[in-house]
Motif scaffolding. Sequence first.
Motif, short mmCIF file in Angstrom:
data_model
loop_
_atom_site.label_atom_id
_atom_site.label_comp_id
_atom_site.label_asym_id
_atom_site.label_seq_id
_atom_site.Cartn_x
_atom_site.Cartn_y
_atom_site.Cartn_z
N GLU A 163 21.38 -2.02 -20.77
CA GLU A 163 22.41 -1.13 -21.31
C GLU A 163 23.58 -0.94 -20.34
O GLU A 163 24.72 -0.79 -20.76
N LYS A 164 23.30 -0.94 -19.03
CA LYS A 164 24.38 -0.79 -18.04
C LYS A 164 25.38 -1.94 -18.15
O LYS A 164 26.59 -1.72 -18.08
N ASN A 165 24.86 -3.14 -18.34
CA ASN A 165 25.75 -4.30 -18.48
C ASN A 165 26.55 -4.24 -19.77
O ASN A 165 27.73 -4.60 -19.80
N LEU A 166 25.90 -3.79 -20.84
CA LEU A 166 26.61 -3.69 -22.12
C LEU A 166 27.75 -2.70 -22.07
O LEU A 166 28.80 -2.89 -22.70
N GLU A 193 35.08 -15.09 -19.56
CA GLU A 193 34.47 -15.39 -18.26
C GLU A 193 33.79 -14.16 -17.67
O GLU A 193 32.72 -14.25 -17.06
N GLN A 194 34.41 -13.00 -17.84
CA GLN A 194 33.82 -11.76 -17.34
C GLN A 194 32.52 -11.43 -18.09
O GLN A 194 31.57 -10.93 -17.48
N VAL A 195 32.48 -11.71 -19.39
CA VAL A 195 31.26 -11.47 -20.17
C VAL A 195 30.14 -12.36 -19.64
O VAL A 195 29.01 -11.91 -19.46
N ARG A 196 30.45 -13.62 -19.35
CA ARG A 196 29.42 -14.53 -18.79
C ARG A 196 28.96 -14.04 -17.42
O ARG A 196 27.79 -14.16 -17.09
N ASP A 197 29.88 -13.51 -16.61
CA ASP A 197 29.49 -12.99 -15.30
C ASP A 197 28.61 -11.74 -15.43
O ASP A 197 27.65 -11.57 -14.68
N ILE A 198 28.93 -10.88 -16.39
CA ILE A 198 28.19 -9.62 -16.56
C ILE A 198 26.85 -9.85 -17.25
O ILE A 198 25.80 -9.40 -16.78
N ALA A 258 32.15 -16.60 -30.59
CA ALA A 258 31.24 -15.46 -30.46
C ALA A 258 30.05 -15.86 -29.62
O ALA A 258 29.55 -16.99 -29.71
N TYR A 259 29.58 -14.93 -28.78
CA TYR A 259 28.36 -15.09 -28.00
C TYR A 259 27.29 -14.21 -28.61
O TYR A 259 27.56 -13.07 -28.98
N TYR A 260 26.07 -14.73 -28.68
CA TYR A 260 24.96 -13.97 -29.22
C TYR A 260 23.85 -13.88 -28.17
O TYR A 260 23.40 -14.90 -27.65
N TYR A 261 23.41 -12.67 -27.88
CA TYR A 261 22.32 -12.41 -26.95
C TYR A 261 21.16 -11.87 -27.78
O TYR A 261 21.26 -10.78 -28.36
N VAL A 300 22.82 -8.87 -29.88
CA VAL A 300 24.11 -8.33 -29.47
C VAL A 300 25.11 -9.47 -29.66
O VAL A 300 24.98 -10.53 -29.04
N ALA A 301 26.09 -9.25 -30.53
CA ALA A 301 27.11 -10.25 -30.79
C ALA A 301 28.40 -9.80 -30.13
O ALA A 301 28.88 -8.69 -30.37
N VAL A 302 28.95 -10.66 -29.28
CA VAL A 302 30.23 -10.38 -28.63
C VAL A 302 31.25 -11.33 -29.24
O VAL A 302 31.18 -12.55 -29.06
N TYR A 303 32.18 -10.77 -30.01
CA TYR A 303 33.20 -11.56 -30.70
C TYR A 303 34.47 -11.60 -29.85
O TYR A 303 34.89 -10.57 -29.31
N PHE A 304 35.07 -12.78 -29.77
CA PHE A 304 36.28 -12.97 -28.97
C PHE A 304 37.47 -13.26 -29.88
O PHE A 304 37.33 -13.86 -30.95
N SER A 305 38.65 -12.86 -29.42
CA SER A 305 39.88 -13.19 -30.13
C SER A 305 40.30 -14.60 -29.74
O SER A 305 39.66 -15.25 -28.91
#
Length: 174
Positions: free
Chosen positions: A43-46, A57-62, A80-83, A104-109
Amino acid sequence: MTSQHPRRRASLLVAVACLTALGSTALTSCSPIVEKRGYVLDEKNLKRIKPNQTTKEQVRDIMGSPSTVSTIPDGPEGEAYYYISSTFETEAFYPPEEVDRTVVAVYFSKEDVVDQVAYYGLEDGQIVDLQTRATPTRGKELTVLGQIFSNLGRFNKAKDDKKGSGPTPGRPGG
């Protein structure tokens, strides 16, 4: 009589110990085996991922590498990245059953900046049968007996006689 009393007490204690061990073994064998699979969500990373601020790139680092990436990276919404993390329970000899899933889906513009972060659970999923192991065919499916008896009545003696009404060359009497 006094010498048998301690032996009786010792055998009773052994019997109670055996029954206790047997009972605890029976109870623990009935409890399910819980297994976590996939990405371990933190949760801290989210909370560190902010829409319209965090880059890909920051999402991949986190978060690390995603479980999967959208199949259409150049779509109208962007990538989109899916975890994905799942919890399975196995009881006795039954196959494992999925009891919880978090996606957790992270959608990018188009500019590779986080557009939205979405959460999906097991209730949001749909079952898709990717491998049915059956090829659909046209026609009737016959049983073994149906196949054996399906040719009954298909023989027409009159047609067979017309086809071979003359003498057959190379045979006696022909």
